[in-house]
Motif scaffolding. Structure first.
Motif, PDB file in Angstrom:
ATOM      1  N   THR A  69      17.112  -4.243  -8.495  1.00 30.22           N
ATOM      2  CA  THR A  69      16.535  -3.075  -7.819  1.00 30.22           C
ATOM      3  C   THR A  69      16.529  -1.896  -8.785  1.00 30.22           C
ATOM      4  N   LEU A  70      16.224  -2.171 -10.036  1.00 33.48           N
ATOM      5  CA  LEU A  70      16.211  -1.147 -11.077  1.00 33.48           C
ATOM      6  C   LEU A  70      14.949  -0.297 -10.995  1.00 33.48           C
ATOM      7  N   VAL A  71      15.115   0.987 -11.228  1.00 32.38           N
ATOM      8  CA  VAL A  71      13.985   1.916 -11.190  1.00 32.38           C
ATOM      9  C   VAL A  71      13.567   2.333 -12.599  1.00 32.38           C
ATOM     10  N   ASN A  72      14.554   2.585 -13.454  1.00 31.80           N
ATOM     11  CA  ASN A  72      14.268   3.050 -14.817  1.00 31.80           C
ATOM     12  C   ASN A  72      13.541   1.979 -15.620  1.00 31.80           C
ATOM     13  N   PHE A  93       8.167  -5.300  -2.498  1.00 36.36           N
ATOM     14  CA  PHE A  93       7.821  -4.585  -1.273  1.00 36.36           C
ATOM     15  C   PHE A  93       7.008  -3.320  -1.548  1.00 36.36           C
ATOM     16  N   LEU A  94       7.373  -2.568  -2.590  1.00 30.84           N
ATOM     17  CA  LEU A  94       6.746  -1.279  -2.825  1.00 30.84           C
ATOM     18  C   LEU A  94       5.262  -1.383  -3.145  1.00 30.84           C
ATOM     19  N   ASN A  95       4.879  -2.387  -3.935  1.00 25.81           N
ATOM     20  CA  ASN A  95       3.465  -2.521  -4.284  1.00 25.81           C
ATOM     21  C   ASN A  95       2.605  -2.748  -3.049  1.00 25.81           C
ATOM     22  N   GLN A  96       3.086  -3.602  -2.154  1.00 23.37           N
ATOM     23  CA  GLN A  96       2.325  -3.874  -0.938  1.00 23.37           C
ATOM     24  C   GLN A  96       2.314  -2.674  -0.001  1.00 23.37           C
ATOM     25  N   LEU A  97       3.452  -1.968   0.094  1.00 24.16           N
ATOM     26  CA  LEU A  97       3.518  -0.799   0.957  1.00 24.16           C
ATOM     27  C   LEU A  97       2.671   0.346   0.412  1.00 24.16           C
ATOM     28  N   GLU A  98       2.583   0.445  -0.908  1.00 21.08           N
ATOM     29  CA  GLU A  98       1.742   1.480  -1.503  1.00 21.08           C
ATOM     30  C   GLU A  98       0.290   1.307  -1.076  1.00 21.08           C
ATOM     31  N   GLY A 102      -1.195   3.970   1.338  1.00 14.85           N
ATOM     32  CA  GLY A 102      -2.060   4.844   0.553  1.00 14.85           C
ATOM     33  C   GLY A 102      -1.309   5.934  -0.172  1.00 14.85           C
ATOM     34  N   LYS A 103      -0.029   5.726  -0.425  1.00 12.83           N
ATOM     35  CA  LYS A 103       0.811   6.702  -1.120  1.00 12.83           C
ATOM     36  C   LYS A 103       1.678   5.988  -2.137  1.00 12.83           C
ATOM     37  N   LYS A 104       1.932   6.679  -3.266  1.00 11.60           N
ATOM     38  CA  LYS A 104       2.820   6.108  -4.265  1.00 11.60           C
ATOM     39  C   LYS A 104       4.270   6.388  -3.870  1.00 11.60           C
ATOM     40  N   PRO A 105       5.157   5.428  -4.123  1.00 12.60           N
ATOM     41  CA  PRO A 105       6.571   5.652  -3.790  1.00 12.60           C
ATOM     42  C   PRO A 105       7.215   6.619  -4.764  1.00 12.60           C
ATOM     43  N   SER A 106       8.275   7.254  -4.307  1.00 11.99           N
ATOM     44  CA  SER A 106       9.038   8.148  -5.168  1.00 11.99           C
ATOM     45  C   SER A 106      10.143   7.341  -5.820  1.00 11.99           C
TER      46      SER A 106
END
Length: 273
Positions: A69-72, A93-98, A102-106
Motif C-alpha cells: 500500500t505504498l504511495v511514494n 481499487f483507486l484506478n477503478q474508483l478514479e 471522475g476525480k483523482k485520489p489524494s
C-alpha cells in the motif's frame, strides 16, 4: 512447499495484510509464510525490504508474493526491482474508483485524518487498551463498561478475538476464563451474573485445545485430552443452560470469529463505532 507472502506499507501494514490474507485464503492448498514490513517510508528502508524479499526467494525457492500500500513512487520503484510478484493494493481499487468518480485520489503518505476519522481512531485505541486491561478477568469491576464479554475455557481464543474486535471495530471487549471451579458449580460465576446480556461464549474441539495447551504446559493435567474434553463439555452445557450464544473457534481465523460475533451484535442492536 511454503510460499512467502510480504505485506509492505509506509504505515502500519494493517490494510495490506488484511486484504492480502483475505485473497490468499482462497488458495487453500498452499501454505504461506506471512511477513509484514510496516513503515517502509524511505528509499533506504525499501532497499532493505528488497534484500529480505530476494533472500526469501532464494531460501524458499519460489517467487514471493508482495502486497503493498505504498504511495511514494520512489519507494515503489525500489520494491519493483525485487524478485517478488507485486500486487498493488491501492492501485487495484483507486484506478477503478478514479474512473467511476471522475476525480483523482489524494495520494499522500500518512494522510492526516479529519476530525471524525481522528475520533474513530482514538476510540479504537481506547478499545484495544480496554481489551488489554480486561484480559482474563483482570478487572471485574469494569464489566459494566464492556459492550461484550467473551467467556470460555483457557486457550479457546478469547484474547486474540478481544484485541481484534477492539482494533478493527472499536468494540469494548472484556474476557473471562471459565475455570475448573466455575464449571463444577454449573452456574454463572458471580462476576458475570449481572451481565448476562453481554456474554458471548467461545468453544473449541478438545483435540485442538489439548494440542494448544501442550505447547504451553507439556505433560500437565491442564493439557490432557480427558481434562480438555470435560471442560469443553461443561462449558457448552453452561452456555446452553443460560441461553448464551457461542461458536466453535477450532477451524476459524480470528477474522472469521470476529465477523460472526459482529453480525450477531448487529442483530442485537449494539452500537458499533
Amino acid at each position: 512447499m511454503i510460499h512467502p507472502a510480504f505485506f509492505i506499507s509506509d504505515s502500519t501494514g494493517i490494510t495490506a495484510e488484511t486484504l492480502g490474507r483475505s485473497v490468499l485464503s482462497h488458495f487453500e492448498t498452499i501454505d504461506f509464510d506471512y511477513i509484514v514490513l510496516p513503515y517502509v517510508d524511505s528509499v533506504e528502508k525499501a532497499q532493505r525490504a528488497v534484500e529480505r524479499i530476494n533472500l526469501a526467494a532464494k531460501d524458499y525457492g519460489t517467487r514471493p508474493i508482495i502486497f503493498d500500500t505504498l504511495v511514494n513512487q520512489d519507494i515503489r520503484r525500489v520494491i519493483a526491482t525485487s524478485d517478488g510478484f507485486i500486487v498493488d493494493v491501492l492501485d487495484t481499487f483507486l484506478n477503478q474508483l478514479e474512473i467511476a468518480l471522475g476525480k483523482k485520489p489524494s495520494c499522500t503518505v500518512g494522510r492526516a485524518k479529519g476530525p471524525e476519522q481522528e475520533a474513530r481512531y482514538r476510540h479504537r485505541i481506547d478499545a484495544v487498551n480496554f481489551a488489554l486491561d480486561n484480559d482474563d478477568g483482570a478487572k471485574l469491576d469494569r464489566y459494566d463498561q464492556a459492550e461484550i464479554i467473551l467467556i470460555g475455557v483457557s486457550r479457546s481464543g478469547k484474547t486474540p478475538t478481544s484485541l481484534y474486535l477492539g482494533m478493527q471495530a472499536g468494540i469494548f471487549v472484556a474476557n473471562y476464563p471459565l475455570t475448573e471451579e466455575d464449571l463444577e458449580d454449573n452456574r454463572l460465576p458471580k462476576a458475570l451474573q449481572n451481565h448476562r446480556a453481554r456474554l458471548y461464549g467461545l468453544t473449541i474441539e478438545p483435540e485442538r485445545l489439548a494440542a494448544i495447551r501442550t505447547e504451553r504446559r507439556p505433560n500437565s493435567r491442564y493439557a490432557e485430552l480427558r481434562q480438555c474434553e470435560d471442560e469443553i463439555r461443561q462449558a457448552e452445557a453452561l452456555f446452553k443452560r443460560f441461553g448464551i450464544s457461542y461458536l466453535d473457534t477450532t477451524h476459524a481465523s480470528v477474522e472469521e470469529i470476529s465477523a460472526r460475533i459482529l453480525s450477531e451484535i448487529h442483530i442485537r442492536g449494539h452500537h458499533r463505532s
